[in-house]
Design a protein around this motif. Structure first.
Motif, short mmCIF file in Angstrom:
data_model
loop_
_atom_site.label_atom_id
_atom_site.label_comp_id
_atom_site.label_asym_id
_atom_site.label_seq_id
_atom_site.Cartn_x
_atom_site.Cartn_y
_atom_site.Cartn_z
N THR A 137 -0.27 5.83 9.59
CA THR A 137 -1.65 5.55 9.98
C THR A 137 -2.09 4.18 9.47
OG1 THR A 137 -2.06 7.90 9.71
CG2 THR A 137 -3.98 6.51 9.93
N THR A 138 -1.78 3.88 8.22
CA THR A 138 -2.18 2.60 7.64
C THR A 138 -1.58 1.45 8.44
OG1 THR A 138 -2.27 3.58 5.44
CG2 THR A 138 -2.11 1.20 5.55
N LYS A 185 -4.52 1.33 11.36
CA LYS A 185 -5.41 0.38 10.68
C LYS A 185 -4.86 -1.04 10.73
CE LYS A 185 -6.57 3.89 7.28
NZ LYS A 185 -6.27 4.11 5.86
N LYS A 186 -3.63 -1.17 11.23
CA LYS A 186 -3.02 -2.50 11.41
C LYS A 186 -2.96 -3.30 10.11
CE LYS A 186 -4.55 -2.83 16.24
NZ LYS A 186 -4.22 -1.43 16.44
N ILE A 187 -2.62 -2.63 9.03
CA ILE A 187 -2.46 -3.30 7.74
C ILE A 187 -0.98 -3.51 7.48
CG2 ILE A 187 -2.76 -3.01 5.25
CD1 ILE A 187 -5.38 -3.10 6.28
N ILE A 207 0.87 -1.18 0.00
CA ILE A 207 0.00 0.00 0.00
C ILE A 207 0.90 1.22 0.00
CG2 ILE A 207 -1.69 1.30 1.34
CD1 ILE A 207 -2.57 -1.64 2.23
#
Lengths: 350, 271
Positions: free
Chosen positions: A218-219, A223-225, A208
């Protein structure tokens, strides 16, 4: 808070700035001969750092300079933050910055090319105008479940990578260059390096590529991605500290040396009468106090003695300058990130 | 010159023209001025790379699909809001405008945190194989959200002004419910539907703030054209950035002209 009246555009959106510049309206500079306000235009993740440095500078300056009545002289430093390249663009388009402290060299150079910074700016301050350096490191989930230890591990199995898009972000560019440089440093050919970055950016699950450094954080953190986040060292420390033990830093065997230069914007400082103060501000960054603040915020101080004091914080890592893999930033931009560059090719020729 | 019945023509016309010139025409002109500094071949090599082409296809394709979904959903919502009475109707009615007011980057952030695997909706959808974030599907869904109020708010007033008597008359003349809808209500709504579609579509073409948070921004896969514009701007290549913008502008402008013609035709055809 005292603001010079010609700073309204600080708050304006970059879109408005483009519109203004398209209309050919230039913003006039503040015209007082002994101005005691400075505007420092910096990049995204340095908010906390400059807050501390500015406070320290105000105190130091006040102690050394007294007014006629014996009061400490008050100076005000305002700092703005944003993506490094768009910050540079704002200055080019008329934001009256006295000093710029941007993430990567081409952003400062772009301002020089417009004639706002005098030639030879790098040699006017100690250590080629670098009060601190930094690098790109890995952040992984607790316990490092995917066993990511070095750059090779990023293309093994199903590792999902989070890092900003190299065409829109300084962090993104440095991540790409560090991956490329890892292969070159190992003695690999350019073709090997190209295959490596192609595998890295085409891996499954798909990486990403957010458009900026903080968006990637943040991702990954909120968002734990993803399995690994390639980010600024200082950002990695902040991220891990905020995660309550959910994240860990991993140092690869080597990485790229990030060089966030500082410079006086001569044309603006001359117009605003802040030349001496701007010079004093940037020289202050090399004092022991300032260097310690820099180290405390997880940037690597360039004064070797102070750096020694932080030896426990910074894991030793082999850092190499960008000139080890390309001639200069201009070449890096055309070769890798411009239209049709290698970053585009690895997607187009898949 | 014959005297006009309505006073204030000179003043209001000059105001309109000044306004349009300053806020619409001049910025557009500046955009074109940037582009004409390029030669044709420079323009095409900046605006028509393989990467850019797939970005246009994604931007226009996703906007088109999103606008179509908006039309179906919007018509339904407008119908329910106009024709039925239910508790908290005013509340739901004002909810429609929220996408107008919400900063789009906030919308993008909230949306993506809902649909990621650990999110409220994502925890159910992802195991079913529905990846509604960082995919093309995510871009379409985001654009549906952004465009919905345009459709609802253009259809709603037209639907409100439809006289109930015409439907009663249709029923008395022996029309079935379906016939009443297709022959009486739908033709009257068609111009508004087309306008709503055009607005939602045009809005979706230019959307950047929310989409970058829900798409992975992978070139050739999930990269929309506005991201390319930002990338070129970051390199200080204004003219190249504007070339991409020009393609988008020309694309959406011709689409709007086509839709306008369609709307006129529909008015004539069903009048």
């Amino acid at each position: 808070m005292k603001l010079c009246p010609d700073h309204p555009c600080v708050a304006a959106s970059s879109l408005a700035k483009i519109a203004i510049s398209l209309l050919g309206i230039t913003l006039a500079g503040c015209d007082s001969s002994s101005n005691k306000t400075l505007l420092n235009v910096s990049y995204d993740p340095t908010r906390e750092l400059w807050q501390d440095l500015n406070r320290e500078f105000t105190n130091t300056h006040g102690e050394a300079n007294k007014t006629e009545s014996g009061e400490p002289e008050v100076v005000t430093v305002e700092t703005t933050h944003g993506g490094s390249a768009s910050q540079a663009r704002s200055v080019i388009e008329g934001l009256p910055a006295d000093v710029v402290t941007l993430a990567i060299e081409p952003d400062t150079e772009a301002i020089r090319k417009k004639g706002l910074i005098d030639a030879g700016w790098k040699e006017r301050l100690p250590n080629h105008s670098l009060p601190y350096v930094s690098t790109i490191v890995f952040v992984v989930r607790k316990g490092n479940p995917k066993q990511i230890k070095d750059w090779d591990d990023l293309i093994q199995g199903d590792v999902q990578i989070i890092t900003p898009n190299p065409t829109t972000s300084g962090n993104g560019k440095l991540s790409f260059l560090a991956a490329w440089g890892y292969i070159i440093k190992k003695g690999g050919s350019e073709e090997d390096a190209k295959q490596f970055v192609s595998k890295l950016y085409n891996s499954k699950p798909t990486p990403i590529l957010d458009t900026g450094a903080r968006a990637s954080t943040t991702t990954f953190a909120q968002k734990k991605i993803g399995d690994v986040h390639l980010t600024w060292e200082n950002e990695a420390f902040l991220e891990v500290a905020d995660s309550k033990g959910e994240l860990e830093i991993v140092y690869p065997s080597n990485s790229i040396l990030a060089e966030p230069y500082v410079a006086v914007v001569d044309a603006n400082a001359k117009k605003r009468g802040t030349e001496k103060l701007a010079e004093e501000y940037l020289t202050f960054l090399y004092t022991d106090n300032a260097q310690r603040i820099i180290g405390k915020h997880h940037y690597r101080p360039t004064n070797p003695e102070i750096a020694e004091e932080f030896a426990n914080t910074f894991t030793p890592i082999q850092l190499y300058p960008i000139t080890d893999i390309v001639k200069d930033w201009d070449e890096a931009n055309t070769k890798f990130f411009a239209d049709g560059g290698i970053f585009t090719q690895i997607y187009e020729n898949k | 010159m014959t005297r006009r019945v309505l006073p204030g023509f000179g003043l209001s016309l000059s105001f309109t023209l000044t306004y349009l010139t300053l806020l619409v025409f001049l910025p557009l002109l500046a955009c074109v001025a940037q582009v004409v500094s390029l030669t044709w071949s420079e323009f095409w090599s900046a605006a028509w790379t393989v990467r850019a082409q797939s970005a246009y296809a994604l931007t226009f394709g996703a906007s088109l699909i999103a606008a179509m979904i908006d039309v179906v959903l919007g018509l339904l919502i407008a119908w329910v809001l106009v024709r039925y009475e239910f508790p908290f109707k005013r509340f739901f009615d004002s909810l429609i405008d929220l996408p107008f007011a919400l900063p789009t980057s906030v919308a993008g952030l909230v949306y993506s945190s809902l649909y990621v695997q650990s999110g409220w909706l994502g925890q159910f959808l992802v195991p079913l194989g529905i990846e509604a974030v960082y995919t093309r599907l995510a871009i379409v869904l985001m654009l549906v959200f952004i465009g919905l109020p345009f459709v609802v708010r253009t259809i709603q007033p037209v639907l409100e002004s439809l006289e109930g008597e015409t439907e009663e008359a249709a029923a008395l003349l022996g029309a079935t419910r379906l016939q009443t809808f297709l022959r009486v209500i739908f033709p009257a709504l068609l111009p508004a539907i087309i306008t709503g579609f055009a607005l939602a579509f045009a809005r979706a073409i230019g959307e950047y703030g929310s989409v970058v948070f829900v798409s992975g921004n992978i070139p050739m896969q999930t990269e929309i054209a506005p991201v390319l514009i930002v990338a070129r701007l970051e390199e200080g290549q204004y003219a190249e950035a504007t070339s991409v913008a020009t393609i988008l502008l020309v694309g959406s402008f011709s689409m709007l002209v086509f839709i306008n013609l369609l709307e006129r035709w529909s008015k004539r055809h069903y009048a």
